[in-house]
Enzyme design. Structure first.
Site, PDB file in Angstrom:
ATOM      1  N   CYS A 173      -2.744 -14.166  -3.525  1.00 26.72           N
ATOM      2  CA  CYS A 173      -2.453 -14.620  -2.154  1.00 26.72           C
ATOM      3  C   CYS A 173      -2.693 -16.122  -2.018  1.00 26.72           C
ATOM      4  CB  CYS A 173      -3.263 -13.835  -1.131  1.00 26.72           C
ATOM      5  SG  CYS A 173      -5.034 -14.016  -1.326  1.00 26.72           S
ATOM      6  N   ALA A 221     -16.234  -7.951  -9.706  1.00 26.55           N
ATOM      7  CA  ALA A 221     -15.079  -7.401 -10.417  1.00 26.55           C
ATOM      8  C   ALA A 221     -15.210  -7.537 -11.935  1.00 26.55           C
ATOM      9  CB  ALA A 221     -13.816  -8.124  -9.955  1.00 26.55           C
ATOM     10  N   ASP A 247      -6.374  -7.081  -6.135  1.00 26.22           N
ATOM     11  CA  ASP A 247      -5.963  -7.911  -4.993  1.00 26.22           C
ATOM     12  C   ASP A 247      -7.071  -8.907  -4.661  1.00 26.22           C
ATOM     13  OD1 ASP A 247      -4.594  -8.896  -2.793  1.00 26.22           O
ATOM     14  OD2 ASP A 247      -5.311  -7.315  -1.453  1.00 26.22           O
ATOM     15  N   PHE A 294     -11.275  -5.231  -5.577  1.00 25.56           N
ATOM     16  CA  PHE A 294     -11.219  -6.155  -4.417  1.00 25.56           C
ATOM     17  C   PHE A 294     -10.703  -5.359  -3.204  1.00 25.56           C
ATOM     18  CE2 PHE A 294     -10.125  -8.651  -8.257  1.00 25.56           C
ATOM     19  CZ  PHE A 294     -11.152  -9.576  -8.282  1.00 25.56           C
ATOM     20  N   ASP A 340     -15.808  -3.649  -4.427  1.00 28.68           N
ATOM     21  CA  ASP A 340     -15.807  -4.967  -3.767  1.00 28.68           C
ATOM     22  C   ASP A 340     -17.212  -5.526  -3.908  1.00 28.68           C
ATOM     23  OD1 ASP A 340     -13.799  -6.325  -1.420  1.00 28.68           O
ATOM     24  OD2 ASP A 340     -15.877  -7.033  -1.449  1.00 28.68           O
ATOM     25  N   ARG A 380       0.846  -1.202   0.000  1.00 29.95           N
ATOM     26  CA  ARG A 380       0.000   0.000   0.000  1.00 29.95           C
ATOM     27  C   ARG A 380       0.881   1.252   0.000  1.00 29.95           C
ATOM     28  NH1 ARG A 380      -3.278  -2.669   4.772  1.00 29.95           N
ATOM     29  NH2 ARG A 380      -4.813  -3.834   3.567  1.00 29.95           N
TER      30      ARG A 380
HETATM   31  N1  SAH Z   1      -7.232  -5.488  -0.954  1.00 22.35           N
HETATM   32  C1  SAH Z   1      -7.869  -5.755   0.318  1.00 22.35           C
HETATM   33  C2  SAH Z   1      -8.009  -7.230   0.625  1.00 22.35           C
HETATM   34  C3  SAH Z   1      -8.752  -8.004  -0.436  1.00 22.35           C
HETATM   35  S1  SAH Z   1      -9.492  -9.469   0.158  1.00 22.35           S
HETATM   36  C4  SAH Z   1      -7.115  -5.027   1.424  1.00 22.35           C
HETATM   37  O1  SAH Z   1      -6.096  -4.383   1.148  1.00 22.35           O
HETATM   38  O2  SAH Z   1      -7.559  -5.088   2.563  1.00 22.35           O
HETATM   39  C5  SAH Z   1     -10.468  -9.906  -1.203  1.00 22.35           C
HETATM   40  C6  SAH Z   1     -11.763  -9.128  -1.352  1.00 22.35           C
HETATM   41  O3  SAH Z   1     -12.344  -9.517  -2.600  1.00 22.35           O
HETATM   42  C7  SAH Z   1     -12.820  -9.426  -0.292  1.00 22.35           C
HETATM   43  O4  SAH Z   1     -13.169  -8.221   0.353  1.00 22.35           O
HETATM   44  C8  SAH Z   1     -14.020  -9.972  -1.082  1.00 22.35           C
HETATM   45  O5  SAH Z   1     -15.264  -9.483  -0.609  1.00 22.35           O
HETATM   46  C9  SAH Z   1     -13.753  -9.456  -2.475  1.00 22.35           C
HETATM   47  N2  SAH Z   1     -14.331 -10.253  -3.580  1.00 22.35           N
HETATM   48  C10 SAH Z   1     -14.430 -11.592  -3.671  1.00 22.35           C
HETATM   49  N3  SAH Z   1     -14.936 -11.957  -4.873  1.00 22.35           N
HETATM   50  C11 SAH Z   1     -15.166 -10.800  -5.562  1.00 22.35           C
HETATM   51  C12 SAH Z   1     -15.686 -10.508  -6.864  1.00 22.35           C
HETATM   52  N4  SAH Z   1     -16.053 -11.470  -7.685  1.00 22.35           N
HETATM   53  N5  SAH Z   1     -15.761  -9.211  -7.247  1.00 22.35           N
HETATM   54  C13 SAH Z   1     -15.372  -8.215  -6.400  1.00 22.35           C
HETATM   55  N6  SAH Z   1     -14.887  -8.446  -5.153  1.00 22.35           N
HETATM   56  C14 SAH Z   1     -14.783  -9.712  -4.744  1.00 22.35           C
END
Ligand code: SAH
Length: 421
Positions: free
Chosen positions: A365, A301, A325, A249, A271, A233
């Site tokens: 991840c 997404a 992410d 995400f 998200d 970040r």
């Molecule tokens: N970048 C974030 C962590 C991401 S965790 C940080 O820095 O804190 C992954 C995230 O993706 C979760 O919040 C989940 O709700 C979201 N997610 C899962 N599937 C998704 C989709 N199909 N489209 C958008 N978001 C999604």
């Protein structure tokens, strides 16, 4: 204590301090006299010996292909101050990194930080245990029944060894293996400070590099926050000036806050979870009140990126900086193929729409997808779109998520920063 005897030559990896004993390596199990059952109980401490009766170590017994996770090598029993000694050592690492409060360190640029991972499982020689610290509260997560059974000792050691921690919350409802019935609760406070008991989890704030985040460990994902992206970040902050940024995400908006602080022109956070989007808005309002640069969308997404492309036919590349992410696409080895397809698809969309000269931060991840496989998926995405792409940075998990050199399986987070011409 129950003794586990290994088959001949199966002690080699333990001699090299790899902490797992696989069930196939076991020759026989000799139960101690206290046992009523015909097998060790899941989570009990066992001593592991070689076929030549040499003591190899002591660890937690588990049902499954990993039969023992070693806590201490070369001893028959855990030393009396084991938990304190390990938690103290883990804390000292975080203190030397400048991650603990009031610690003046060049690493964090003197920005106030009280959010860090205190224990990262095997990486801190405590297999099966995760501890994240948020201001005065530690959130403990057990990934093994052995750690579950040790939770009170762990909580006491944290309170004794970590100066700022007053409360220990236990959250293992999603992480414990389901192979045996367990005693005790999987969630709840193990220790709270009587002087200021926590009554309002709704309004709990923690600081990461001078930015404030509302942490909801009761209802949030994992322990409430993704601490593992802190350094990445900070890198986004360096690239954000005057850019139109998409944080895909976004969860609670970590990357978005750093982009705003870095002087982004606009930031879109996306998200699929409405709860996450509500938290992003709360976090932005707290750090950047009434800032018109930020917008948050609850959307899938792929839908969001596809609609952007179809809605903006004349100008398809409409962000300067995109962060991808996603959650772990592969939770197991057998899901790797599909995961790689998923990474290719989402990265292709981003590479397609980013403006010339744009920067893409892309992550995986999934522990089961190694960095070569991930890079190949991103390569395929770039080749599919056919734009010129350079790798500027290769990113990984931060210092408070260390990798035990004897346990390379602990490496899970990887990322690429791409320059798209
Ligand atoms: N970048 C974030 C962590 C991401 S965790 C940080 O820095 O804190 C992954 C995230 O993706 C979760 O919040 C989940 O709700 C979201 N997610 C899962 N599937 C998704 C989709 N199909 N489209 C958008 N978001 C999604």
């Amino acid at each position: 204590m129950t003794t586990i005897y290994l088959k001949p030559h199966k002690e080699e990896s333990l001699r090299r301090f790899h902490p797992w004993v696989f069930s196939g390596a076991i020759a026989k199990v000799v139960l101690d006299a206290s046992h009523k059952s015909p097998a060790p109980e899941e989570g009990e401490l066992v001593c592991v010996r070689s076929s030549a009766n040499e003591v190899l170590g002591v660890g937690h017994w588990q049902i499954g292909s990993i039969a023992v996770r070693i806590l201490a090598f070369g001893v028959e029993n855990l030393p009396a101050d084991f938990w304190n000694e390990r938690i103290r050592a883990a804390y000292q690492v975080r203190e030397s990194l400048g991650l603990t409060p009031n610690h003046q360190s060049p690493i964090t640029n003197h920005q106030y930080n009280d959010t860090y991972r205190l224990v990262h499982g095997e990486g801190d020689f405590l297999p099966g245990l995760i501890v994240d610290v948020y201001a005065d509260t530690a959130v403990v997560q057990a990934h093994s029944i052995g750690m579950h059974r040790s939770r009170q000792q762990i909580a006491k050691a944290i309170i004794t060894e970590v100066p700022q921690v007053q409360n220990v919350y236990y959250k293992s409802d999603d992480t414990l293996p389901f192979k045996a019935p367990i005693e005790g609760d999987k969630i709840g406070y193990l220790i709270t400070n009587d002087q200021s008991p926590i009554t309002n989890d709704e309004d709990f704030w923690s600081s990461e590099n001078g930015l404030q985040f509302r942490i909801d460990w009761l209802r949030g994902q994992k322990t409430g926050f993704f601490i593992d992206q802190r350094e990445n970040r900070a890198l986004v902050e360096r690239y954000a000036k005057d850019k139109d940024v998409l944080n895909m995400f976004c969860y609670t908006g970590g990357f978005s806050l750093y982009a705003l602080r870095g002087g982004a022109k606009t930031v879109d956070s996306v998200d699929v979870s409405q709860k996450a989007i509500d938290l992003v808005n709360v976090n932005v309002a707290r750090n950047f009140p009434n800032d018109p640069r930020h917008h948050a969308y609850a959307a899938d997404a792929f839908d969001f990126l596809s609609e952007k492309i179809t809605n903006h036919k004349s100008q398809i590349t409409n962000y300067d900086l995109i962060i991808l992410d996603p959650p772990a696409f592969a939770k197991h080895r057998d899901a790797v193929k599909n995961a790689l397809r998923g990474y290719q698809r989402i990265n292709a969309k981003a590479i397609e729409m980013i403006r010339p000269g744009g920067i893409l931060f892309t992550f995986s991840c999934s522990q089961a997808v190694d960095k070569e496989a991930f890079r190949l998926a991103v390569f395929s995405a770039a080749a599919q779109v056919g734009r010129k792409v350079r790798i500027l940075h290769q990113l990984h998990q931060p210092q408070d998520h260390p990798i035990n050199i004897y346990h390379p399986e602990g490496e899970y987070l990887k990322g690429l920063v791409l320059y798209v011409e």
